[in-house]
Design a protein around this motif. Structure first.
Motif, PDB file in Angstrom:
ATOM      1  N   GLY A  98     -74.372 -32.403 -62.644  1.00 56.75           N
ATOM      2  CA  GLY A  98     -74.922 -32.305 -63.854  1.00 56.75           C
ATOM      3  C   GLY A  98     -73.809 -31.653 -64.496  1.00 56.75           C
ATOM      4  O   GLY A  98     -73.498 -31.871 -65.827  1.00 56.75           O
ATOM      5  N   LEU A  99     -73.285 -30.580 -64.098  1.00 57.41           N
ATOM      6  CA  LEU A  99     -71.979 -29.577 -64.448  1.00 57.41           C
ATOM      7  C   LEU A  99     -70.980 -30.700 -65.030  1.00 57.41           C
ATOM      8  O   LEU A  99     -70.541 -30.846 -66.142  1.00 57.41           O
ATOM      9  N   GLY A 100     -70.592 -31.509 -64.288  1.00 59.69           N
ATOM     10  CA  GLY A 100     -69.482 -32.335 -64.353  1.00 59.69           C
ATOM     11  C   GLY A 100     -69.939 -33.228 -65.606  1.00 59.69           C
ATOM     12  O   GLY A 100     -69.124 -33.434 -66.684  1.00 59.69           O
ATOM     13  N   ALA A 101     -71.078 -33.880 -65.765  1.00 64.60           N
ATOM     14  CA  ALA A 101     -71.524 -34.588 -66.779  1.00 64.60           C
ATOM     15  C   ALA A 101     -71.522 -33.974 -68.118  1.00 64.60           C
ATOM     16  O   ALA A 101     -71.182 -34.475 -69.264  1.00 64.60           O
ATOM     17  N   VAL A 102     -71.988 -32.590 -68.198  1.00 68.67           N
ATOM     18  CA  VAL A 102     -72.295 -31.978 -69.519  1.00 68.67           C
ATOM     19  C   VAL A 102     -70.818 -31.445 -70.062  1.00 68.67           C
ATOM     20  O   VAL A 102     -70.554 -31.553 -71.097  1.00 68.67           O
ATOM     21  N   LEU A 103     -69.683 -31.352 -68.963  1.00 71.01           N
ATOM     22  CA  LEU A 103     -68.411 -30.941 -69.363  1.00 71.01           C
ATOM     23  C   LEU A 103     -67.947 -32.196 -70.115  1.00 71.01           C
ATOM     24  O   LEU A 103     -67.386 -31.970 -71.097  1.00 71.01           O
ATOM     25  N   ALA A 104     -68.061 -33.361 -69.495  1.00 70.86           N
ATOM     26  CA  ALA A 104     -67.597 -34.625 -70.248  1.00 70.86           C
ATOM     27  C   ALA A 104     -68.328 -34.475 -71.466  1.00 70.86           C
ATOM     28  O   ALA A 104     -67.399 -35.247 -72.345  1.00 70.86           O
ATOM     29  N   MET A 105     -69.566 -34.548 -71.543  1.00 70.93           N
ATOM     30  CA  MET A 105     -70.336 -34.694 -73.001  1.00 70.93           C
ATOM     31  C   MET A 105     -69.888 -33.617 -73.999  1.00 70.93           C
ATOM     32  O   MET A 105     -69.488 -34.045 -75.112  1.00 70.93           O
ATOM     33  N   SER A 106     -69.322 -32.510 -73.795  1.00 70.41           N
ATOM     34  CA  SER A 106     -68.928 -31.544 -74.499  1.00 70.41           C
ATOM     35  C   SER A 106     -67.454 -31.436 -74.944  1.00 70.41           C
ATOM     36  O   SER A 106     -67.368 -30.968 -75.979  1.00 70.41           O
ATOM     37  N   ARG A 107     -66.838 -32.507 -74.429  1.00 73.75           N
ATOM     38  CA  ARG A 107     -65.266 -32.628 -74.956  1.00 73.75           C
ATOM     39  C   ARG A 107     -65.465 -34.202 -75.529  1.00 73.75           C
ATOM     40  O   ARG A 107     -66.175 -34.935 -75.138  1.00 73.75           O
ATOM     41  N   SER A 108     -64.884 -34.183 -76.769  1.00 68.10           N
ATOM     42  CA  SER A 108     -64.553 -35.444 -77.232  1.00 68.10           C
ATOM     43  C   SER A 108     -63.124 -35.993 -76.847  1.00 68.10           C
ATOM     44  O   SER A 108     -62.203 -35.920 -77.180  1.00 68.10           O
ATOM     45  N   TRP A 109     -63.391 -36.985 -75.463  1.00 60.35           N
ATOM     46  CA  TRP A 109     -62.207 -37.337 -75.032  1.00 60.35           C
ATOM     47  C   TRP A 109     -61.788 -38.514 -75.467  1.00 60.35           C
ATOM     48  O   TRP A 109     -62.590 -39.435 -76.240  1.00 60.35           O
ATOM     49  N   PRO A 110     -60.444 -38.710 -75.413  1.00 62.58           N
ATOM     50  CA  PRO A 110     -59.749 -39.963 -76.148  1.00 62.58           C
ATOM     51  C   PRO A 110     -60.348 -41.278 -75.704  1.00 62.58           C
ATOM     52  O   PRO A 110     -60.847 -41.273 -74.647  1.00 62.58           O
ATOM     53  N   THR A 111     -60.368 -42.301 -76.552  1.00 56.06           N
ATOM     54  CA  THR A 111     -60.778 -43.648 -76.179  1.00 56.06           C
ATOM     55  C   THR A 111     -59.771 -44.395 -75.156  1.00 56.06           C
ATOM     56  O   THR A 111     -58.859 -44.838 -75.800  1.00 56.06           O
ATOM     57  N   ASN A 112     -60.105 -44.273 -74.111  1.00 57.93           N
ATOM     58  CA  ASN A 112     -59.423 -45.304 -73.165  1.00 57.93           C
ATOM     59  C   ASN A 112     -60.491 -45.758 -72.257  1.00 57.93           C
ATOM     60  O   ASN A 112     -61.678 -45.593 -72.346  1.00 57.93           O
ATOM     61  N   TRP A 113     -60.182 -46.396 -71.173  1.00 56.01           N
ATOM     62  CA  TRP A 113     -60.994 -46.903 -69.904  1.00 56.01           C
ATOM     63  C   TRP A 113     -61.927 -45.859 -69.850  1.00 56.01           C
ATOM     64  O   TRP A 113     -63.114 -46.171 -69.205  1.00 56.01           O
ATOM     65  N   LEU A 114     -61.417 -44.693 -69.510  1.00 58.01           N
ATOM     66  CA  LEU A 114     -62.427 -43.539 -68.995  1.00 58.01           C
ATOM     67  C   LEU A 114     -63.555 -43.239 -70.063  1.00 58.01           C
ATOM     68  O   LEU A 114     -64.500 -42.899 -69.529  1.00 58.01           O
ATOM     69  N   ALA A 115     -63.157 -43.062 -71.233  1.00 60.89           N
ATOM     70  CA  ALA A 115     -64.152 -42.550 -72.274  1.00 60.89           C
ATOM     71  C   ALA A 115     -65.501 -42.993 -72.265  1.00 60.89           C
ATOM     72  O   ALA A 115     -66.329 -42.232 -72.148  1.00 60.89           O
ATOM     73  N   LEU A 116     -65.602 -44.285 -72.109  1.00 63.62           N
ATOM     74  CA  LEU A 116     -66.964 -44.884 -71.906  1.00 63.62           C
ATOM     75  C   LEU A 116     -67.822 -44.470 -70.662  1.00 63.62           C
ATOM     76  O   LEU A 116     -69.030 -44.021 -70.677  1.00 63.62           O
ATOM     77  N   TYR A 117     -66.885 -44.487 -69.752  1.00 59.61           N
ATOM     78  CA  TYR A 117     -67.658 -43.816 -68.324  1.00 59.61           C
ATOM     79  C   TYR A 117     -67.332 -42.413 -68.048  1.00 59.61           C
ATOM     80  O   TYR A 117     -67.422 -42.091 -66.693  1.00 59.61           O
ATOM     81  N   ALA A 118     -66.935 -41.500 -68.979  1.00 61.00           N
ATOM     82  CA  ALA A 118     -66.511 -40.315 -68.620  1.00 61.00           C
ATOM     83  C   ALA A 118     -67.596 -39.620 -68.137  1.00 61.00           C
ATOM     84  O   ALA A 118     -67.423 -38.612 -67.302  1.00 61.00           O
ATOM     85  N   VAL A 119     -68.749 -39.809 -68.711  1.00 58.71           N
ATOM     86  CA  VAL A 119     -69.972 -38.979 -68.049  1.00 58.71           C
ATOM     87  C   VAL A 119     -70.209 -39.242 -66.578  1.00 58.71           C
ATOM     88  O   VAL A 119     -70.144 -38.707 -65.795  1.00 58.71           O
ATOM     89  N   PRO A 120     -70.545 -40.830 -66.375  1.00 56.89           N
ATOM     90  CA  PRO A 120     -70.914 -40.885 -64.799  1.00 56.89           C
ATOM     91  C   PRO A 120     -69.454 -40.500 -64.052  1.00 56.89           C
ATOM     92  O   PRO A 120     -69.871 -40.093 -62.940  1.00 56.89           O
ATOM     93  N   VAL A 121     -68.248 -40.896 -64.631  1.00 56.61           N
ATOM     94  CA  VAL A 121     -67.266 -40.132 -63.415  1.00 56.61           C
ATOM     95  C   VAL A 121     -67.016 -38.796 -63.443  1.00 56.61           C
ATOM     96  O   VAL A 121     -66.948 -38.514 -62.487  1.00 56.61           O
ATOM     97  N   ALA A 122     -67.244 -38.077 -64.495  1.00 54.69           N
ATOM     98  CA  ALA A 122     -67.259 -36.589 -64.312  1.00 54.69           C
ATOM     99  C   ALA A 122     -68.558 -36.095 -63.554  1.00 54.69           C
ATOM    100  O   ALA A 122     -68.303 -35.272 -62.655  1.00 54.69           O
ATOM    101  N   ALA A 123     -69.506 -36.803 -63.626  1.00 50.15           N
ATOM    102  CA  ALA A 123     -70.694 -36.664 -62.906  1.00 50.15           C
ATOM    103  C   ALA A 123     -70.195 -36.624 -61.489  1.00 50.15           C
ATOM    104  O   ALA A 123     -70.621 -35.800 -60.409  1.00 50.15           O
ATOM    105  N   PHE A 124     -69.756 -37.804 -61.069  1.00 45.48           N
ATOM    106  CA  PHE A 124     -69.481 -38.037 -59.582  1.00 45.48           C
ATOM    107  C   PHE A 124     -68.392 -37.055 -58.926  1.00 45.48           C
ATOM    108  O   PHE A 124     -68.536 -36.596 -58.075  1.00 45.48           O
ATOM    109  N   LEU A 125     -67.419 -37.011 -59.995  1.00 45.47           N
ATOM    110  CA  LEU A 125     -66.213 -36.080 -59.616  1.00 45.47           C
ATOM    111  C   LEU A 125     -67.088 -34.365 -59.188  1.00 45.47           C
ATOM    112  O   LEU A 125     -66.532 -33.733 -58.433  1.00 45.47           O
TER     113      LEU A 125
END
Lengths: 327, 343
Positions: free
Chosen positions: B107-134
């Motif tokens: 949950g922390l990983g996901a919310v961290l990803a959501m609170s950042r406006s990360w650049p548009t790259n392959w990670l951006a779309l799956y930033a939330v699940p990837v961050a949750a997993f990490l």
């Protein structure tokens, strides 16, 4: 709005159970402080009959002609669509969209705190889905993945931005001519207000209340929000401007130190909070606004939804802060 | 004996198939069951079905309903399977992925990803699940390192470390959410257990982790059985206790993390299903784990159907349904079990 408000509180209560207390009572739609979107450069090509646009996310959108079956994903978008005269072309809207009244007759496609009903959206066969700044990027991807055309309307930060959004939507839907007239009207109303405010002798300190579930730490709107912008344009000074985030809780101690001249109750729209309620709050009785009885209810939707009603909000704000100029 | 061993699998599989069919058949848009079946058959290789249905029906079934159904079933299976492993590992019927902080870390990983406006790259779309997993994986590493004293791993210290880290992660998540503006809605929706991802991509991304994790857990039924005797006796019985525990934690946590990352935080499935299976069919982990995996998929599918139907066209986050329906149900089971012991 009442029903929706109860739903909002139910969800927030559940969130507290999950250990996420203190999320406050933000309305579902909010202009952000961060300019996450690039202002749209709308250039319909003259060569082909199809229209090419670049949306707020920088994506290229192509339409065969003005959109005829539109789904709106945000209340502000719904208001913009109906304002420019494209109401009859709207075939679906998110659950929170409740203005104008005609929008309620349009199919509800979910949203709010839940997910969008993808199935309903697809079944409505829209030729354009109008997304907003509050639409998650994953949702836009999911919609484009099933072959839908999604235009993300950029988040306006100024009234001029909002006017540009009206023009953009007018081009998407084929209502340019009448929209130019409407924008001119709106601009004239804005000028009328700002001209009057220019003659004001004082700038009262204003506290805009968004939620007071905890009367010792009410929520207010900070810098970069339309609440802040419109208070300034309406000849006031926003207490919340000192907060570094768009929506923030202010301590009652700070509020007592600031001692606002006027209190505006945006939460009247959401929880029915009245000036009498405020006067009855224990620690609040010494405030100048309470003593002078300068507490007013305020239609929060006119300042929290970045659409044409912002001008209504500006007028209401100016009248509340400088009644002497509007007699 | 062989007959009675077989029956629970038959019942459970039948229920799962029914839940799968119901999930594909029920939706916001009505599509006749026969049409659903024909669209479905038409997509099988070598079958050519003439279509008199609208193209939108095909999109709805093949690109919305079917991937959603598979994602939900996989999530339920993953949560219940890892729940069973945690319960066996901690010798505690109330243990679940939440207890060692995996869910909170995700949950922390996901919310961290959501609170950042990360650049548009392959990670951006799956930033939330990837961050949750990490977030989940980092949590396991931290909690495991904290809990290990020397070469041994005490179950109690592991749970304590998990609970403590979980509180920390939850507090940080709340803080991030308070500081966020527009992201709040999205974060809240995700934390309540509603994924906004749809289509086949998340299913394919999640599949390998869940498959490997669950297969590993399935082979460890005997190990879990032996662990029930306590660490010392298990050691005496010839089990490499530390190594088995480590393997179990890794497998169960990766499985949970994959589920949480793509479906949001969904409580009670990992707790209730293994418990229910144990009450109905006994505590043998060689059957408890597979039956929980099947049952978890079924239960989450049913909860998800409820979530989609109750407030239609609004879709309720499925985590709200599992918690609201699951908790009282669990209390009722507890009460019945208690009554059985007392009288």
């Amino acid at each position: 709005m009442k029903k929706n408000s109860i739903g909002l509180w139910l969800i927030l209560m559940l969130a507290t159970v999950f250990g996420l207390s203190g999320c406050g009572g933000q309305t579902a739609v909010s202009p952000t402080a961060e300019p996450t979107a690039i202002p749209a450069a709308v250039e319909p090509t003259a060569v082909s009959p199809s229209l090419t646009f670049t949306d707020g996310l920088g994506n290229t959108i192509e339409l065969a002609g003005p959109a005829q079956r539109i789904i709106s994903l945000a209340p502000s978008n719904t208001e913009v669509l109906f304002y420019v005269g494209a109401g009859a072309q709207v075939v679906g809207r998110d659950s929170v969209s409740d203005y104008p009244e005609a929008a309620l007759a349009v199919a509800d496609i979910g949203g709010g705190f839940g997910e969008l009903a993808m199935e309903t959206i697809i079944a409505l066969e829209p030729d354009l889905v109008l997304a907003a700044d509050i639409t998650p990027p994953e949702q836009i991807k999911a919609l484009t993945d099933v072959g839908l055309t999604v235009y993300a309307l950029p988040n306006p930060l100024t009234l001029d931005d909002m006017f540009n959004n009206l023009r953009t939507v007018a081009q998407l839907t084929g209502h340019q001519a009448e929209t130019e007239r409407l924008v001119a009207d709106l601009a004239a109303r804005v000028t009328a207000v700002t001209d009057k405010i220019a003659t004001a002798s004082a700038t009262p300190l204003v506290f805009y209340e968004l939620d007071s579930t905890d009367a010792n730490a009410p929520w207010t709107a900070g810098a970069g929000t339309f609440v802040d912008t419109l208070i300034t344009m309406g000849g006031g000074q926003n207490v919340g401007a000192m907060m570094d985030s768009a929506w923030a809780q202010i301590s009652i101690e700070e509020l007592l130190v600031q001692d606002p001249d006027v209190i505006l109750l945006g939460d009247y729209t959401w929880g029915g909070v009245t000036p009498e309620d405020v006067a009855a709050r224990e620690a609040w009785q010494g405030l100048t606004a309470v003593q002078n009885n300068t507490i007013y209810t305020f239609d929060d939707n006119t300042v929290s939804r970045p659409g044409p009603r912002l001008v209504d909000g500006l007028e209401a704000m100016a009248k509340a802060l400088h009644p002497e100029l509007f007699e | 004996m062989a007959h009675s061993r077989f029956r629970p699998y038959l019942i459970n599989s039948l229920l799962l198939v029914l839940a799968l069919l119901a999930s594909v058949a029920i939706g916001a848009v009505y599509i006749a069951p026969a049409t659903v079946l024909r669209i479905f058959l038409g997509h099988l290789p070598g079958v050519n079905m003439a279509g008199d249905w609208p193209a939108t029906a095909v999109t709805i079934i093949m690109q919305v309903r079917l991937p959603h159904t598979v994602l939900v079933a996989l999530t339920g299976a993953a949560l219940a399977g890892s729940g069973a492993a945690y319960q066996g590992l901690f010798r505690n019927p109330l243990a679940d992925p939440y207890l060692i902080g995996v869910a909170s870390g995700a949950g922390l990983g996901a919310v961290l990803a959501m609170s950042r406006s990360w650049p548009t790259n392959w990670l951006a779309l799956y930033a939330v699940p990837v961050a949750a997993f990490l977030g989940a994986v980092v949590t396991i590493i931290i909690v495991y390192t904290l809990a290990r004293t020397g070469p041994t791993l005490q179950t109690t210290t592991l749970i304590l470390a998990g609970v403590a880290f979980s509180s920390f992660a939850t507090a940080l998540t709340s803080f991030l959410m308070l500081r966020s503006n527009a992201e709040l809605r999205r974060a809240l929706g995700w934390l309540l257990g509603g994924s906004i991802l749809s289509g086949w991509t998340p299913v394919l991304a999640m599949l390998p982790y869940v498959t490997v994790g669950l297969l590993l857990l399935l082979t460890m039924g005997h190990t879990l059985n032996v662990l029930q005797f306590g660490d010392d006796q298990a050691q005496q019985m010839g089990l490499n206790v530390e190594r088995s525990k480590r393997l179990l934690i890794i497998a169960a946590s990766l499985t949970t993390a994959a589920a949480v990352a793509f479906s949001g935080i969904i409580g009670f499935v990992g707790l209730i299903v293994p418990h229910l299976v144990r009450l109905l069919w006994g505590p043998d982990y060689r059957h408890l784990t597979p039956l929980s995996i099947i049952g978890g998929g079924t239960l989450l599918l049913l909860a998800d159907i409820l979530a989609r139907v109750v407030l239609a066209p609004q879709v309720l986050p499925v985590g709200v349904v599992t918690a609201l329906a699951g908790a009282p149900f669990f209390l009722w089971i507890l009460y019945r079990a208690k009554a059985k012991v007392m009288w």
